[in-house]
Motif scaffolding. Structure first.
Motif, PDB file in Angstrom:
ATOM      1  N   GLY A 139     -12.670  25.813  10.504  1.00  0.00           N
ATOM      2  CA  GLY A 139     -11.329  26.209  10.893  1.00  0.00           C
ATOM      3  C   GLY A 139     -10.582  25.042  11.500  1.00  0.00           C
ATOM      4  N   ARG A 140      -9.260  25.070  11.334  1.00  0.00           N
ATOM      5  CA  ARG A 140      -8.417  24.085  11.987  1.00  0.00           C
ATOM      6  C   ARG A 140      -7.102  24.744  12.353  1.00  0.00           C
ATOM      7  NH1 ARG A 140      -4.936  19.688   9.490  1.00  0.00           N
ATOM      8  NH2 ARG A 140      -3.670  20.629  11.127  1.00  0.00           N
ATOM      9  N   PRO A 141      -6.466  24.312  13.441  1.00  0.00           N
ATOM     10  CA  PRO A 141      -5.149  24.837  13.760  1.00  0.00           C
ATOM     11  C   PRO A 141      -4.114  24.373  12.747  1.00  0.00           C
ATOM     12  CG  PRO A 141      -5.668  23.006  15.212  1.00  0.00           C
ATOM     13  CD  PRO A 141      -6.908  23.283  14.412  1.00  0.00           C
ATOM     14  N   VAL A 142      -2.995  25.071  12.679  1.00  0.00           N
ATOM     15  CA  VAL A 142      -1.904  24.608  11.818  1.00  0.00           C
ATOM     16  C   VAL A 142      -1.452  23.222  12.257  1.00  0.00           C
ATOM     17  CG1 VAL A 142       0.468  25.088  11.084  1.00  0.00           C
ATOM     18  CG2 VAL A 142      -1.197  26.956  11.248  1.00  0.00           C
ATOM     19  N   GLY A 197      -6.543  25.822  22.735  1.00  0.00           N
ATOM     20  CA  GLY A 197      -5.721  24.616  22.787  1.00  0.00           C
ATOM     21  C   GLY A 197      -4.478  24.645  21.948  1.00  0.00           C
ATOM     22  N   THR A 198      -4.411  25.565  20.971  1.00  0.00           N
ATOM     23  CA  THR A 198      -3.257  25.623  20.072  1.00  0.00           C
ATOM     24  C   THR A 198      -2.892  27.072  19.794  1.00  0.00           C
ATOM     25  OG1 THR A 198      -4.719  25.534  18.139  1.00  0.00           O
ATOM     26  CG2 THR A 198      -3.794  23.440  18.904  1.00  0.00           C
ATOM     27  N   SER A 199      -1.659  27.278  19.352  1.00  0.00           N
ATOM     28  CA  SER A 199      -1.189  28.596  18.914  1.00  0.00           C
ATOM     29  C   SER A 199      -0.632  28.444  17.505  1.00  0.00           C
ATOM     30  CB  SER A 199      -0.097  29.124  19.841  1.00  0.00           C
ATOM     31  OG  SER A 199      -0.620  29.384  21.131  1.00  0.00           O
ATOM     32  N   ASP A 200      -1.028  29.363  16.622  1.00  0.00           N
ATOM     33  CA  ASP A 200      -0.638  29.298  15.225  1.00  0.00           C
ATOM     34  C   ASP A 200      -0.061  30.623  14.766  1.00  0.00           C
ATOM     35  OD1 ASP A 200      -1.609  26.667  14.868  1.00  0.00           O
ATOM     36  OD2 ASP A 200      -3.646  27.453  14.677  1.00  0.00           O
ATOM     37  N   PHE A 201       0.885  30.542  13.825  1.00  0.00           N
ATOM     38  CA  PHE A 201       1.602  31.729  13.355  1.00  0.00           C
ATOM     39  C   PHE A 201       1.768  31.633  11.844  1.00  0.00           C
ATOM     40  CE2 PHE A 201       2.884  30.125  17.447  1.00  0.00           C
ATOM     41  CZ  PHE A 201       2.542  31.179  18.272  1.00  0.00           C
ATOM     42  N   THR A 202       1.323  32.656  11.139  1.00  0.00           N
ATOM     43  CA  THR A 202       1.357  32.651   9.683  1.00  0.00           C
ATOM     44  C   THR A 202       1.924  33.962   9.170  1.00  0.00           C
ATOM     45  OG1 THR A 202      -0.523  31.146   9.492  1.00  0.00           O
ATOM     46  CG2 THR A 202      -0.055  32.530   7.588  1.00  0.00           C
TER      47      THR A 202
END
Length: 418
Positions: A123-126, A186-191
């Protein structure tokens, strides 16, 4: 044959596996019966061992002599990846440190399968790094390099919110237009994505992914700002010198409140600086606490106390941040209102990223039929309101907060490698 997906998180990690020819994915037990493991390492100077996860946290909190490291994912793509840090008697680069943790998880996978681990979807953040495409690509390459150095011969990546969507999709019976909100450590992602049982059978899902946005805001940032607002003033943040001519330097306290920067304060120079600041301070007792924290390497213990209070404020209107160890006793009350005031800028950045995802997808809020929430940070009340308030008619799907990404990565691994 089992196909593997590894969610290396800032705060916690999971390892999902999926068998050939169908069947539900599952998470491997990584620490006792626990299917999540804190992304933490402790290098013991007492017995020479390296501890991982909860065992690492226990050794550190118990006061064992050694080096504690957490939130290493936050360093990917930054200049710190080019530096080394002293671990016992050797200096190690951060890619090697991340590799140590990945090797530990690889060992768990190999124990389960009885065969060497080769292919894996990570997995990786956007966005690893906001507004810097070169640094973002470099971060992915660094993680891939760390994985390959430990024997993962075929490394592929999937966006973490897409993985969460794939897991949700495996359990629905009709098409949905969904917004995935993944608030990690550490990050926030939206899809924005179209999901259905029929679409799940397609090998190429690019047409179903309408938009993805990401912002470098996560649970550790909420910890940091709460720490700065509440605990660091007890150590001297905001204090003046005795002559009233200047304030105490801010950067020490900012680093002390930042999970992945705490260890950089544990140097002889900073210890000398702390002693000098105490002598110059109008409130020497506060700077004396700061000097104690540096001398006894207590920074991560303080950050843990703040994190505990943050979690408590999910359900409670108020709580206290408490930390006690020989020579140091800290306690301060904190309310949810205080917490939300201290972290309002982070919530605003999350709201802006959601708006950007909708705009990029070309959809209005009322077109979203399902909001899929994942990641521990989505439990924060202000974040939950920001993520769901625009969509009063949508189903709110509370996915497995810590496991849905790993499960979705395993499904993706079966699609890619099966």
């Amino acid at each position: 044959m089992l196909h593997a997906g590894l969610d290396f998180g800032t705060t916690n990690s999971t390892l999902g596996v999926c068998g050939e020819g169908g069947g539900a994915p599952r998470l491997l037990a990584l620490e006792g019966e626990h299917r999540t493991i804190p992304s933490a390492l402790f290098f013991s100077l007492e017995d020479g061992r390296t501890y991982f996860g909860r065992a690492a946290v226990h050794e550190y909190v118990d006061g064992a002599e050694g080096r504690f490291m957490r939130a290493l994912k936050s360093i990917l793509g930054t200049r710190l990846m080019g530096e080394t840090t002293l671990v016992g008697r050797e200096r190690l680069g951060f890619e090697a440190l991340i590799g140590r943790f990945l090797a530990h998880l690889k060992g768990k996978l190999e124990a389960e399968t009885g065969a060497p681990a080769g292919a894996c979807v990570f997995g990786r953040p956007v966005r690893f790094v906001d507004e810097d495409d070169a640094a973002d690509a470099k971060a992915e390459a660094q993680l891939a390099s760390a994985a390959r150095a430990q024997g993962f011969t075929h490394v592929e990546f999937q966006f973490e919110p897409v993985a969460a969507a794939l897991y949700y999709e495996s359990r629905i019976a009709e098409e949905r237009l969904a917004l995935v909100v993944d608030i990690g450590g550490g990050t926030s992602d939206f899809t924005v994505v179209r999901l259905s049982p029929e679409r799940a059978r397609h090998p190429d899902r690019r047409d179903d992914l309408l938009a993805s946005t990401g912002v470098h805001v996560g649970g550790t940032d909420f910890d940091r700002l709460l720490n700065i607002a509440t605990l660091q003033p007890l150590l001297g943040l905001g204090s003046a010198t005795a002559d009233g001519k200047r304030q105490m330097p801010v950067w020490y306290f900012n680093d002390l409140a930042t999970w992945h920067r705490v260890n950089f304060l544990y140097t002889p120079k900073v210890a000398r600086d702390a002693a000098d600041l105490k002598r110059e301070a109008a409130e020497p007792e506060k700077l004396g606490r700061f000097a104690h924290v540096i001398r006894h390497r207590s920074g991560h213990r303080l950050a843990g106390a703040v994190e505990t209070a943050k979690i408590a404020l999910t359900d409670a209107a108020e709580t206290a941040i408490r930390h006690r160890e020989p020579g140091l006793a800290l306690e301060t009350a904190v309310s949810r209102e205080d917490f939300e005031r201290a972290t309002a800028e982070l919530v605003a950045r999350i709201e802006a990223a959601i708006d950007a995802a909708l705009a990029a997808a070309g959809v209005k809020p009322d077109a979203i039929e399902t909001v899929i929430l994942t990641g521990g940070g989505a439990q924060v009340p202000a974040v939950f309101r920001a993520a769901t308030g625009r969509f009063p008619a949508a189903e709110i799907a509370r996915s497995d907060a810590f496991g849905s990404v790993g499960l979705g990565l395993a499904l993706d691994a079966r699609r890619r490698f099966g």
